[in-house]
Scaffold this active site. Structure first.
Site, PDB file in Angstrom:
ATOM      1  N   CYS A 148      12.067   3.299 -12.934  1.00  0.00           N
ATOM      2  CA  CYS A 148      12.321   2.132 -11.571  1.00  0.00           C
ATOM      3  C   CYS A 148      10.997   1.894 -10.980  1.00  0.00           C
ATOM      4  CB  CYS A 148      13.054   1.387 -11.548  1.00  0.00           C
ATOM      5  SG  CYS A 148      12.891  -0.701 -11.240  1.00  0.00           S
ATOM      6  N   HIS A 194      17.068   2.244 -14.506  1.00  0.00           N
ATOM      7  CA  HIS A 194      18.104   3.199 -13.322  1.00  0.00           C
ATOM      8  C   HIS A 194      19.070   4.087 -14.074  1.00  0.00           C
ATOM      9  CE1 HIS A 194      16.515   2.098  -9.526  1.00  0.00           C
ATOM     10  NE2 HIS A 194      16.152   0.786 -10.409  1.00  0.00           N
ATOM     11  N   GLU A 209      20.266   6.358 -13.489  1.00  0.00           N
ATOM     12  CA  GLU A 209      21.557   6.538 -11.781  1.00  0.00           C
ATOM     13  C   GLU A 209      22.519   6.026 -11.145  1.00  0.00           C
ATOM     14  OE1 GLU A 209      19.188   4.087  -9.820  1.00  0.00           O
ATOM     15  OE2 GLU A 209      18.362   5.496 -11.167  1.00  0.00           O
TER      16      GLU A 209
END
Length: 246
Positions: free
Chosen positions: A118, A221, A223
């Site tokens: 990001c 994102h 994660e």
């Protein structure tokens, strides 16, 4: 065999109002980054923000790790890419931005593998001389909503991967469903970078550097998606493997 150590660039933020340390910044990451890196077989460490860090200090931090992860965060100050601040630009922290940019430059100079997520992807673009749209609505009136903050762990739109990209070889597919938690996007691509994923509305969702080191940036994102499933694990595993073999 020694564990692969991944340094996560720190981010400064104000302490909560109920903290006894109100008025002081805290340096943090979040468990989605650390748990994703652990699942990929590495040991994550936080690289704290150092104000006006010297090259010696930056190198000392990078000596501790095999690869560098640049996380998401607040908006990069437009001064770093030589543009005036637009009214739609959010808050910035110049100390964090300056540190992360300097750390990235040293990591690239030392050919440390880099994964930008990001804001981290946007930071890679700025480092290579690129610019940003300070809000995705400034790119096109016909785009779709990109800040789906209510669905952090779920894919909400599709990205198409370039056939000759690292991402295509990592995920072994042409299209991915990804989440979307951003309001800024890459505008002018920095020299030495190539676009490796696009949305249907034409937004740049991933970039790779053509330099010798492994350097990938993704606008989504992964994660956060890892907190619900392991569909994004191949990306972290590839990053950890590149860091092991660099």
């Amino acid at each position: 065999m020694r564990s692969v150590v991944i340094g996560i660039a720190g981010t400064l933020a104000a302490c909560p109002a109920n903290s006894p340390f109100i008025g002081w910044n805290r340096d943090f990451t979040n468990e989605a980054y650390t748990s994703s890196l652990v699942k990929a077989g590495s040991i994550p460490i936080l690289l704290p923000v150092l104000s006006e860090a010297t090259q010696t200090q930056l190198d000392s931090l990078l000596d501790l790790c095999d690869g560098l992860l640049l996380p998401g965060g607040s908006d990069i100050d437009p001064a770093f890419y030589h543009e005036p601040r637009h009214g739609l630009c959010g808050l910035s922290d110049n100390t964090t931005d300056g540190f992360q940019l300097a750390l990235l430059k040293r990591a690239l100079a030392r050919q440390k593998p880099v994964l930008g997520i990001c804001k981290g992807s946007q930071m890679i673009n700025v480092c290579f001389g690129g610019t940003l749209y300070q809000d995705f609505t400034l790119r096109t009136e016909n785009g779709f909503l990109h800040n789906h903050y209510e669905n952090a762990t779920k894919g909400c739109h599709q990205v198409t991967l370039a056939e000759d990209s690292l991402l295509a070889s990592i995920f072994k597919c042409k299209d991915l469903q990804v989440n979307s938690l951003h309001h800024q996007q890459i505008h002018d691509l920095g020299p030495g970078l190539k676009t490796t994923a696009l949305t249907k509305d034409g937004g740049i969702e991933a970039i790779e550097a053509s330099c010798k080191s492994w350097c990938v940036g993704v606008q989504w994102h992964p994660e956060a998606m890892m907190m619900a499933s392991e569909k994004m694990l191949p990306l972290f595993s590839a990053f950890v493997y590149a860091s092991r073999t660099a």
